[in-house]
Design a protein around this motif. Structure first.
Motif, PDB file in Angstrom:
ATOM      1  N   SER A   1      -1.881   9.108   2.478  1.00  0.00           N
ATOM      2  CA  SER A   1      -0.846   8.848   1.550  1.00  0.00           C
ATOM      3  C   SER A   1      -1.540   9.231   0.320  1.00  0.00           C
ATOM      4  O   SER A   1      -0.622   9.642  -0.523  1.00  0.00           O
ATOM      5  CB  SER A   1      -0.592   7.358   1.698  1.00  0.00           C
TER       6      SER A   1
ATOM      7  N   ASP B   1      -5.705   3.959   8.240  1.00  0.00           N
ATOM      8  CA  ASP B   1      -4.868   5.070   7.486  1.00  0.00           C
ATOM      9  C   ASP B   1      -3.199   4.874   8.128  1.00  0.00           C
ATOM     10  O   ASP B   1      -2.975   5.208   9.185  1.00  0.00           O
ATOM     11  CB  ASP B   1      -5.239   6.325   7.571  1.00  0.00           C
ATOM     12  N   GLN B   2      -2.448   3.936   7.109  1.00  0.00           N
ATOM     13  CA  GLN B   2      -1.064   3.648   7.504  1.00  0.00           C
ATOM     14  C   GLN B   2      -0.066   4.889   7.822  1.00  0.00           C
ATOM     15  O   GLN B   2       0.738   5.262   8.802  1.00  0.00           O
ATOM     16  CB  GLN B   2      -0.207   2.765   6.782  1.00  0.00           C
ATOM     17  N   GLY B   3      -0.622   6.008   7.082  1.00  0.00           N
ATOM     18  CA  GLY B   3       0.179   7.411   7.028  1.00  0.00           C
ATOM     19  C   GLY B   3      -0.130   8.286   7.896  1.00  0.00           C
ATOM     20  O   GLY B   3       0.584   9.385   8.184  1.00  0.00           O
TER      21      GLY B   3
ATOM     22  N   ASP C   1      -6.269   5.049   3.964  1.00  0.00           N
ATOM     23  CA  ASP C   1      -4.920   5.719   3.573  1.00  0.00           C
ATOM     24  C   ASP C   1      -5.081   7.238   3.079  1.00  0.00           C
ATOM     25  O   ASP C   1      -4.295   7.472   2.210  1.00  0.00           O
ATOM     26  CB  ASP C   1      -4.293   4.806   2.642  1.00  0.00           C
TER      27      ASP C   1
ATOM     28  N   THR D   1       0.858  -1.174   0.066  1.00  0.00           N
ATOM     29  CA  THR D   1       0.045  -0.005   0.017  1.00  0.00           C
ATOM     30  C   THR D   1       0.845   1.167  -0.156  1.00  0.00           C
ATOM     31  O   THR D   1       2.230   1.143   0.222  1.00  0.00           O
ATOM     32  CB  THR D   1      -0.844   0.093   1.233  1.00  0.00           C
ATOM     33  N   GLU D   2       0.276   2.461  -0.227  1.00  0.00           N
ATOM     34  CA  GLU D   2       1.061   3.494  -0.480  1.00  0.00           C
ATOM     35  C   GLU D   2       1.740   3.751   0.930  1.00  0.00           C
ATOM     36  O   GLU D   2       2.864   4.167   0.851  1.00  0.00           O
ATOM     37  CB  GLU D   2       0.187   4.860  -0.551  1.00  0.00           C
ATOM     38  N   GLY D   3       0.978   3.748   2.135  1.00  0.00           N
ATOM     39  CA  GLY D   3       1.906   3.843   3.485  1.00  0.00           C
ATOM     40  C   GLY D   3       3.106   2.887   3.641  1.00  0.00           C
ATOM     41  O   GLY D   3       3.655   3.148   4.617  1.00  0.00           O
TER      42      GLY D   3
END
Length: 459
Positions: A353, A401-403, A350, A103-105
């Motif tokens: 990101s 949301d990882q970011g 996410d 993933t983006e994050g």
């Protein structure tokens, strides 16, 4: 090929291309795969129980369904914290490509494309306590590959990050520098390549009714079917150091530069997808196709692409090789596929990101050209309204949301001027943070969002 991340997207995309190559009579390549994390144990166990085979259900925009038995994954490696199985296969001289879906994050990059050292997972991998990030996992495989003198290997990204091969390579080399592994650093620089690639197929999380349809149509009791739209695309820069499958014979576009394709996909498809997911959630919709059927949401998506994105990607001085208006219309037709039942929850994730990755580049280029940004400004405005509902615990689903730094996000929502706070966030906007033109445009768009979704918003 060894693939890291045997989720739905890989099984509906890269594994399908290799399956079709094998079905054509070219049996030189097969897939092995596993995960760097323990979060899909049941799926891996079920997939291993079926010998890596599973059913792919595809659905056209008019609702026609097709079923295909995919057999390209021949080795399913169970998760273990040591990653011993992945390392053994990845270090085998017969393994010529290591691919991964992130993933983006999951790249842990800051605004300067340097590793975000504040991230606890990345810090743990750098300290050698774990191997849970893509850098830690790939480094462990390559360390053993170097020890065995197993030869060169290509590292292939299969995800939505812009310039993904280049950025992954930079992140991996920095990771090895910070771990003070000069020998492995030199080996990686000399014995690996990292082609940029672009992937595309809408692949929602499978629901129980997919397995039931598979049973009714095929007679198979498949524990791990996947489903996706009929559209599929893969564009890869032809930069492989240890051989590759003849993907071009089964529809993959092998190109010198993936940039125009990835820019069109990231800004038009991914950016519009996020727009619809955030707006659809505000409007009380559950699925993407429901949000697209709301006239105001469809207009926002159309105006974003037509007014701001297409002028950035195509000009008389720098023409795009893609018919961008036709691509826009194809994307919207795909999003309107009611049979896909793609959820807002999956697509909305996410955002921290997606704003810098999908949306900020268009803002930056339009402002640099002295052009208005009313169309693209609606997307961060929608995200802010969406974030405020998350802050008030009013979202109808759990937001991942990882970011995102939750404390910083809550501070934005609780600010006396949330628009200004959002537009001043360097995580989202980097050098644009605090730009008065950005703030003014998002403020106007935020007022419009409130008017449009007055029945669903407050505060």
């Amino acid at each position: 090929m060894l693939h890291l991340g045997l989720g739905s997207f890989h099984r509906a995309h890269q594994a399908v291309y290799l399956h079709r190559l094998i079905a054509s009579g070219d049996e030189r390549w097969v897939l092995a795969g596993g995960n760097l994390r323990p979060d899909m144990a049941d799926t891996l166990t079920a997939l291993a129980g079926q010998g890596g085979r599973y059913t792919l259900e595809t659905v056209t925009p008019d609702g026609t369904r097709d079923y295909e038995w995919i057999t390209s994954i021949r080795h399913v490696l169970p998760y273990e914290p040591s990653l011993a199985g992945l390392i053994d296969v990845g270090a085998d001289p017969r393994t010529r490509i290591i691919s991964f879906t992130v993933t983006e994050g999951g790249y842990y990059l800051d605004g300067r494309n340097r590793l975000d050292l504040s991230n606890a997972e990345l810090a743990s991998d750098l300290d050698g306590r774990t191997q849970q990030t893509v850098y830690g996992g790939v480094a462990a495989i390559l360390r053993e590959r170097m020890r065995r003198d197993a030869g060169p290997v290509s590292l292939l990204n299969c995800d939505n990050l812009r310039h993904n091969g280049e950025r992954f390579r930079a992140g991996l080399l920095e990771f090895l520098e910070r771990r003070d592994e000069p020998g492995l650093l030199d080996w990686v620089a000399a014995h690996t390549t990292c082609p940029n690639g672009m992937v595309d197929r809408i692949t929602p999380r499978p629901s129980p009714d997919v397995a039931e349809r598979v049973r009714l149509v095929t007679g198979r009791h498949d524990a791990v079917p996947v489903m996706g739209e009929s559209f599929i695309q893969w564009v890869i820069e032809d930069d492989f150091c240890a051989g590759r499958p003849a993907w071009e014979t089964v529809g993959v576009q092998m190109v010198a530069s993936v940039q125009p394709y990835e820019e069109a996909k990231i800004r038009i498809l991914n950016g519009t997808h996020s727009c619809i997911a955030w707006a659809g959630t505000l409007a009380g919709c559950h699925f993407i196709h429901e949000g697209l059927s709301v006239p105001a949401i469809r207009r926002m998506a159309m105006d974003y692409v037509t007014d701001d994105v297409i002028p950035c990607l195509h000009s008389p001085e720098s023409p795009s090789p893609i018919d961008l208006a036709a691509y826009r219309d194809t994307v919207l037709a795909r999003f309107g596929n009611a049979a896909i039942r793609d959820t807002n929850q999956r697509v909305a994730m996410d955002g921290y990101s997606k704003i810098p990755g999908f949306i900020a580049p268009t803002v930056r280029e339009r402002l640099a050209a002295g052009q208005p940004i009313a169309g693209v400004a609606r997307l961060p405005a929608l995200f802010l309204a969406f974030l405020q509902r998350w802050h008030r615990d009013e979202l109808p689903y759990a937001y991942q949301d990882q970011g995102m730094d939750p404390a910083a996000a809550r501070a934005i929502c609780a600010s006396a001027d949330p628009v200004a706070a959002l537009c001043a966030d360097p995580v989202l906007w980097h050098e644009l943070a605090g730009d008065a033109r950005l703030t003014a445009a998002v403020r106007g768009a935020f007022d419009e969002v409130h008017t449009t979704f007055a029945g669903a918003l407050h505060g």
